[in-house]
Design a protein around this motif. Sequence first.
Motif, PDB file in Angstrom:
ATOM      1  N   GLU A  19       0.839  -1.203   0.000  1.00  0.00           N
ATOM      2  CA  GLU A  19       0.000   0.000   0.000  1.00  0.00           C
ATOM      3  C   GLU A  19       0.871   1.249   0.000  1.00  0.00           C
ATOM      4  OE1 GLU A  19      -3.645   1.702  -0.396  1.00  0.00           O
ATOM      5  OE2 GLU A  19      -3.256  -0.456  -0.245  1.00  0.00           O
ATOM      6  N   LYS A  20       1.959   1.218   0.744  1.00  0.00           N
ATOM      7  CA  LYS A  20       2.834   2.383   0.852  1.00  0.00           C
ATOM      8  C   LYS A  20       3.754   2.514  -0.355  1.00  0.00           C
ATOM      9  CE  LYS A  20       1.526   3.923   4.880  1.00  0.00           C
ATOM     10  NZ  LYS A  20       0.903   5.272   5.033  1.00  0.00           N
ATOM     11  N   GLY A  21       4.151   1.374  -0.968  1.00  0.00           N
ATOM     12  CA  GLY A  21       5.084   1.412  -2.082  1.00  0.00           C
ATOM     13  C   GLY A  21       6.525   1.542  -1.608  1.00  0.00           C
ATOM     14  N   GLY A  22       7.466   1.609  -2.549  1.00  0.00           N
ATOM     15  CA  GLY A  22       8.867   1.732  -2.193  1.00  0.00           C
ATOM     16  C   GLY A  22       9.511   0.387  -1.922  1.00  0.00           C
ATOM     17  N   VAL A  23      10.580   0.394  -1.124  1.00  0.00           N
ATOM     18  CA  VAL A  23      11.363  -0.798  -0.838  1.00  0.00           C
ATOM     19  C   VAL A  23      11.087  -1.281   0.579  1.00  0.00           C
ATOM     20  CG1 VAL A  23      13.681  -1.802  -0.758  1.00  0.00           C
ATOM     21  CG2 VAL A  23      13.175   0.032  -2.380  1.00  0.00           C
ATOM     22  N   SER A  24      10.844  -2.586   0.708  1.00  0.00           N
ATOM     23  CA  SER A  24      10.625  -3.189   2.028  1.00  0.00           C
ATOM     24  C   SER A  24      11.358  -4.516   2.095  1.00  0.00           C
ATOM     25  CB  SER A  24       9.129  -3.418   2.292  1.00  0.00           C
ATOM     26  OG  SER A  24       8.404  -2.210   2.216  1.00  0.00           O
ATOM     27  N   MET A  25      11.747  -4.907   3.298  1.00  0.00           N
ATOM     28  CA  MET A  25      12.413  -6.183   3.528  1.00  0.00           C
ATOM     29  C   MET A  25      11.619  -6.940   4.592  1.00  0.00           C
ATOM     30  SD  MET A  25      16.425  -4.951   3.503  1.00  0.00           S
ATOM     31  CE  MET A  25      17.071  -6.620   3.413  1.00  0.00           C
ATOM     32  N   LEU A  26      11.201  -8.171   4.248  1.00  0.00           N
ATOM     33  CA  LEU A  26      10.383  -8.978   5.150  1.00  0.00           C
ATOM     34  C   LEU A  26      11.080 -10.306   5.399  1.00  0.00           C
ATOM     35  CD1 LEU A  26       8.323  -6.907   3.794  1.00  0.00           C
ATOM     36  CD2 LEU A  26       6.571  -8.576   4.327  1.00  0.00           C
ATOM     37  N   GLU A  27      11.351 -10.581   6.649  1.00  0.00           N
ATOM     38  CA  GLU A  27      12.100 -11.776   7.039  1.00  0.00           C
ATOM     39  C   GLU A  27      11.198 -12.709   7.831  1.00  0.00           C
ATOM     40  OE1 GLU A  27      16.524 -12.171   8.667  1.00  0.00           O
ATOM     41  OE2 GLU A  27      15.121 -11.610  10.275  1.00  0.00           O
ATOM     42  N   SER A  28      11.150 -13.970   7.383  1.00  0.00           N
ATOM     43  CA  SER A  28      10.395 -14.999   8.100  1.00  0.00           C
ATOM     44  C   SER A  28      11.163 -16.302   7.984  1.00  0.00           C
ATOM     45  CB  SER A  28       8.994 -15.150   7.504  1.00  0.00           C
ATOM     46  OG  SER A  28       8.242 -16.109   8.216  1.00  0.00           O
ATOM     47  N   PRO A  29      11.444 -16.986   9.087  1.00  0.00           N
ATOM     48  CA  PRO A  29      12.286 -18.187   9.034  1.00  0.00           C
ATOM     49  C   PRO A  29      11.727 -19.233   8.082  1.00  0.00           C
ATOM     50  CG  PRO A  29      11.942 -17.487  11.306  1.00  0.00           C
ATOM     51  CD  PRO A  29      11.027 -16.656  10.460  1.00  0.00           C
ATOM     52  N   THR A  30      12.627 -20.037   7.506  1.00  0.00           N
ATOM     53  CA  THR A  30      12.196 -21.118   6.634  1.00  0.00           C
ATOM     54  C   THR A  30      11.335 -22.100   7.415  1.00  0.00           C
ATOM     55  OG1 THR A  30      14.237 -22.316   7.157  1.00  0.00           O
ATOM     56  CG2 THR A  30      14.246 -20.961   5.182  1.00  0.00           C
ATOM     57  N   GLY A  31      10.285 -22.583   6.742  1.00  0.00           N
ATOM     58  CA  GLY A  31       9.383 -23.516   7.392  1.00  0.00           C
ATOM     59  C   GLY A  31       8.206 -22.865   8.081  1.00  0.00           C
ATOM     60  N   THR A  32       8.038 -21.544   7.902  1.00  0.00           N
ATOM     61  CA  THR A  32       6.945 -20.847   8.563  1.00  0.00           C
ATOM     62  C   THR A  32       5.813 -20.503   7.595  1.00  0.00           C
ATOM     63  OG1 THR A  32       8.100 -18.746   8.218  1.00  0.00           O
ATOM     64  CG2 THR A  32       8.417 -19.848  10.335  1.00  0.00           C
ATOM     65  N   GLY A  33       5.790 -21.113   6.412  1.00  0.00           N
ATOM     66  CA  GLY A  33       4.725 -20.840   5.450  1.00  0.00           C
ATOM     67  C   GLY A  33       4.848 -19.490   4.790  1.00  0.00           C
ATOM     68  N   LYS A  34       6.067 -19.061   4.545  1.00  0.00           N
ATOM     69  CA  LYS A  34       6.311 -17.731   3.973  1.00  0.00           C
ATOM     70  C   LYS A  34       5.728 -17.597   2.566  1.00  0.00           C
ATOM     71  CE  LYS A  34      10.622 -17.007   3.344  1.00  0.00           C
ATOM     72  NZ  LYS A  34      10.776 -17.410   1.941  1.00  0.00           N
ATOM     73  N   THR A  35       5.899 -18.640   1.737  1.00  0.00           N
ATOM     74  CA  THR A  35       5.424 -18.572   0.350  1.00  0.00           C
ATOM     75  C   THR A  35       3.915 -18.392   0.295  1.00  0.00           C
ATOM     76  OG1 THR A  35       7.255 -19.971  -0.384  1.00  0.00           O
ATOM     77  CG2 THR A  35       5.360 -19.774  -1.853  1.00  0.00           C
ATOM     78  N   LEU A  36       3.187 -19.183   1.074  1.00  0.00           N
ATOM     79  CA  LEU A  36       1.731 -19.074   1.086  1.00  0.00           C
ATOM     80  C   LEU A  36       1.288 -17.716   1.632  1.00  0.00           C
ATOM     81  CD1 LEU A  36      -0.867 -20.616   0.463  1.00  0.00           C
ATOM     82  CD2 LEU A  36      -0.827 -21.508   2.794  1.00  0.00           C
ATOM     83  N   SER A  37       1.995 -17.200   2.595  1.00  0.00           N
ATOM     84  CA  SER A  37       1.663 -15.886   3.149  1.00  0.00           C
ATOM     85  C   SER A  37       1.872 -14.795   2.104  1.00  0.00           C
ATOM     86  CB  SER A  37       2.520 -15.600   4.387  1.00  0.00           C
ATOM     87  OG  SER A  37       2.301 -16.563   5.402  1.00  0.00           O
ATOM     88  N   ILE A  38       2.951 -14.904   1.329  1.00  0.00           N
ATOM     89  CA  ILE A  38       3.200 -13.924   0.261  1.00  0.00           C
ATOM     90  C   ILE A  38       2.082 -13.958  -0.766  1.00  0.00           C
ATOM     91  CG2 ILE A  38       4.710 -13.407  -1.695  1.00  0.00           C
ATOM     92  CD1 ILE A  38       7.074 -14.203   0.029  1.00  0.00           C
ATOM     93  N   ILE A  39       1.684 -15.152  -1.164  1.00  0.00           N
ATOM     94  CA  ILE A  39       0.637 -15.303  -2.182  1.00  0.00           C
ATOM     95  C   ILE A  39      -0.671 -14.679  -1.708  1.00  0.00           C
ATOM     96  CG2 ILE A  39      -0.824 -16.995  -3.351  1.00  0.00           C
ATOM     97  CD1 ILE A  39       1.643 -18.836  -3.449  1.00  0.00           C
ATOM     98  N   CYS A  40      -1.092 -15.039  -0.516  1.00  0.00           N
ATOM     99  CA  CYS A  40      -2.398 -14.595  -0.028  1.00  0.00           C
ATOM    100  C   CYS A  40      -2.425 -13.098   0.257  1.00  0.00           C
ATOM    101  CB  CYS A  40      -2.777 -15.375   1.225  1.00  0.00           C
ATOM    102  SG  CYS A  40      -3.093 -17.117   0.909  1.00  0.00           S
TER     103      CYS A  40
END
Length: 880
Positions: free
Chosen positions: A84-105
Motif C-alpha cells: 500500500e505504501k510502495g517503495g522498498v521493504s524487507m520482510l524476514e520470516s524463518p524457513t518452514g513458517t509458510g512464507k510462500t503461502l503468506s506472500i501469495i495470499c
Amino acid sequence: MDCAGNFKSRRSRLAEGILPYRFSQMTTEEERRGNDETQDHPQNQKEGKSENQMDGSNTKFPAFPYKPYSIQVDFMNALHHSLEKGGVSMLESPTGTGKTLSIICSALQWLIDKKQEKKRVPTISSSCQNQASGDQSDSDHEPDWMRNFIANKETRAGEKEIKKNKKLGSGSGKVKIQYQGRSKDVLSSSIKEKEFIDKHEFDNLKSNANVVELNDDEFLLDEYRSDEEGGVGEVVSKRKAGEISCSTSDEEDGNEFDDSVHEEEKMKVYFCSRTHSQLSQFVKELRKTVFATELRVVCLASRTNFCINEEVLKLRSSARINERCLDLQKNKKSGVSKIKSLLSKSSRESLGLDLKNSIVIIDEAHNLADSLINMYDSKVTLSQLENVCSEIERYHDRFRNLLGPGNRRYIQTLIVLARAFLHTLLDIGSALNSSMAINDFLFSLNIDNINLVKLVRYIKESNIINKISGYGDKIDSLQYNSTCLDDTADGKSTLSSFRALADLLLSLTNNDGDGRVIISRKRSTSSGQLVGYIKYVMLTGEKIFSEIVGQAHAVILAGGTLQPIEETRERLFPWLPPEQLRFFSCNHIVACESVLPVTLSRGPSGLCFDFSYSSRNSSKMIAELGLLLCNLVAVVPEGIVVFFSSFEYEAQVHDTWKNSGILDRIMKKKHIFREPRSNTEVEIILQKYKDTIDTSSGNYKVNNSSENGALLLAVVGGKISEGINFSDGMGRCIVMVGLPYPSPSDIELMERVKHIENLGNPNSIQKSKPAFDDISSKGDVLNGFEILRNCKGRGKEYYENLCMKAVNQSIGRAIRHINDYAAILLVDSRYAFTTGSLNPSKKLPQWIKEHLVFANDYGEVHRLLHQFFKFNRSRQVTLN
C-alpha cells in the motif's frame, strides 16, 4: 511456446537453471480455464479464515486456505501495508513458517482489492457500454452515428483481444508478407525458409528454371552510416521497392497492442526466486488458494527448462540450446520461452516487460546484491577469441571490396580489438592472474582511442554477428559436407564466441569504477596448452537496482535470513535513508523443545575441532569427525545431513574414512548417500535417501532392526543447501562442519571485498585506499589472506556474512512445520567464540540464538541428544 496458458498445463521440471533468478508473473483475469487442484495441508494447520490489525485497520485474507498462525497473519499484514505504501521493504520470516503461502495470499489479495477499487470508479467508457447494453427499444431511438460508434468499438475491442492472445502465445502465429503495397496473411509454417535451405534441398531446387541460384549476397551487410557520415548509426537497406519484405503482424501493430495491454493490465505482480524448484513450490502453494481460478500465472525461465522442442533439448549444452532456439525463432519454426531474468535490463527489454506500477517480490533475497551484479558479468575465453579472429578475418577477406566504408571501418576495428585481447592472453611473460580498472586495461592494450559505445551500437544494429557466423557455418558445412552443428564443442561455436566478445565490449562501456577486468592465464592440466580468459566483474549494483525501484510501485525483498540489512541497503539502495526502509521480522513457529542447536568444540576423544584452512586437512581432525558421526548414528533416528565447505573437502573426508574403516562402521547403522556434482542427479539421490529412511524406519519399528535411516553428505552452496526441504525424518539432525568461508584464492571475490571495504563515508575511502594500492588481486590464497587482513570494516564484515548466510541457509533446511523437530550441531570450536572480532553465534537466526547450547564435551552433547529425541518421539505418539 504458449507462455500465457493455464499454469497447470506447464511441464514442471525440477532442474537447476542457467541463471540465478527465475520469476512468475501474475495478472488478474476475468475468466480462466482449468480445474482447481487442492492439496492436503500438513496436519498442523486446519481450515479457517483470519483477520488482524495493522496501523489501526483490519486487513482480511480470505484466500488463506487454513487457519494461519499469528506470525503468518503478522507477515501478511506487513506485506499488505508495504504494498500500500510502495517503495522498498524487507520482510524476514524463518524457513518452514509458510512464507510462500503468506506472500501469495497477501500480495494477490492486495492486487484483487486494487482491481475492485478501480471497478467502483465510473468511467466514460463504462457509461458507453451500459448504453450499448440497453434494451432494443432504447437503441432504436439512438441516432445512426451512435449505433455505428458502439458497433465499431466492439469490433476494435475484438481485434485487440485477438492481437493480445496472439502476443501471449495463443494465436496462430501469422506472418504478413508485403509485396508492392499489397499484403495477405498466411501461416508462418507455410513460408519457405529460403535463407536456411540445406545443401540437399538446394541441389534439388537448382534444376527448377524459376529458382535463382543462391550466392553470398545473403551474408552481405546492409550499408551502415555512422555519425561521421551524416547518419545517426543507421542501417540503410539495399532492398528495392519491388522486393518481398517480411514483418510480423505483432511488429506492425505493436504500439496499438502495447496500448491495449497497458490499459487492461496496468498492475502486475512479479514473483522472483533463485531456483526452479522454488518456483515449483510457489505454484504448488498457489493451487491451494482461490487465486488459482481467478488469476493468470505465467512461468518464465531459461530455454533449458522451458523449450518444447525435443530435438533442441537433446543438445543438452545451455549455450547450444540458446543458439538453436534463436535460430528457430528467427525462422518461425518454433516458439520458446525467452527469459533470462526479470532483474536483467536487456531481458526485460527483449521480452517487453514493463515494471511500471507493478509489484516485484524477490524471495530468497539473502544474496540478492551478489546475484544481481553477477548478471552483468561478461567473459570471453582464449579459444573464443581465436575463433572470432579467424572468422571475422575470413569474412573481411571475402567481402571487403563489397562493403561500404562504414561497415569496413567497424569490422577492421573489431579485428584490432580481438587481436589485442588475444595478444594479452598469449603474453606468457605476464602474471598468471591480474585485475585492473577499465581505463587501465584499455590503456595497457593501446585501444583507449576506440569509441566502444558506437562500436557496441553498430554490433547491435548491423546484425554483423549473425552475418559472420552464418557465412562461416555455410563455408564449413560445404567443406565438411554437413550442415549439422551438433558436434561443435560447447562454447566454441562462432555465434557464442561473438556474443561473448560483444558482451565484454558492452561491459567495457561502464564507468571506470563500476567493475574490474580480470585477466587469467594458465596451462591446461590435460593438454598442456595455454588457456585463459578476460572477464569483466561488475562490483556495484546501485544503478542496476535503482532502475527496478524507479519503475515498480513496490519492491519487496523476502527471505528467511536477510539480516544484517545494512549491508544490503548500502550496496543496492544507499540513497534510501535507513529510517525509510521498512523491515519486518518474525520468530519461528516451532516450540523451544522442538529444536536443539548445539555448538560442539571437542570430539568424543577430546580433540578440539578446528576446521580452519590450515587445520582441516589434518588426518587426526578428519578421524575425529568420523568418530563423532559413528556416535551420532547410534543416537539420532532416521536422517542425518552433514554439510561440508566444498565438494573437494567432502571427497577428501569420504576417501579418508573409507580407507580407515570408519565408513563401514557408520554403514552398520545408516546408509550413506553423497550429493552429486551434477544437478540432474540430485533428485535421484534425494529420492533414494528418502525411500531408505522410510523403509528402514518401518523395519526398525517392526523388527527392531539395527539399521535406522540414512546419512547424507552434502555441500554448502550446492543444490541441496538451497531450496531443498528436509522435513520430518529426512532431517532429524543437521551437522555443520566448520565455518564455510569462501576461498580467499577467488580473485573475483577479493575484488568485491576491496570494493565493499571502500563503500560509505568518503573519509573511510581515503583512509583505506592506500592499504589496497600495493595489494593487487592475484588469485592465490596468501594474497587473499593479505587483502582480508587489511580489511578493517565493511569488507571484513561482508566476508564473514557470506559464511554465516551460507550456514543459516543450510541449517534452515530442517524443521519445516510446527510439529517438526530436529537437532543442529555446529561442529567447530570457533562457534563458541563470544568475544573479540570473531563471534559467529551472534549472526545466527534469532530462533536459534535463543536456544543455543554451548557444549564443552561430546558426553554432554550425547546426553542432550538422547533426551531430546526421546521426548519428541513420545510427543509425536501423543499427537498422532
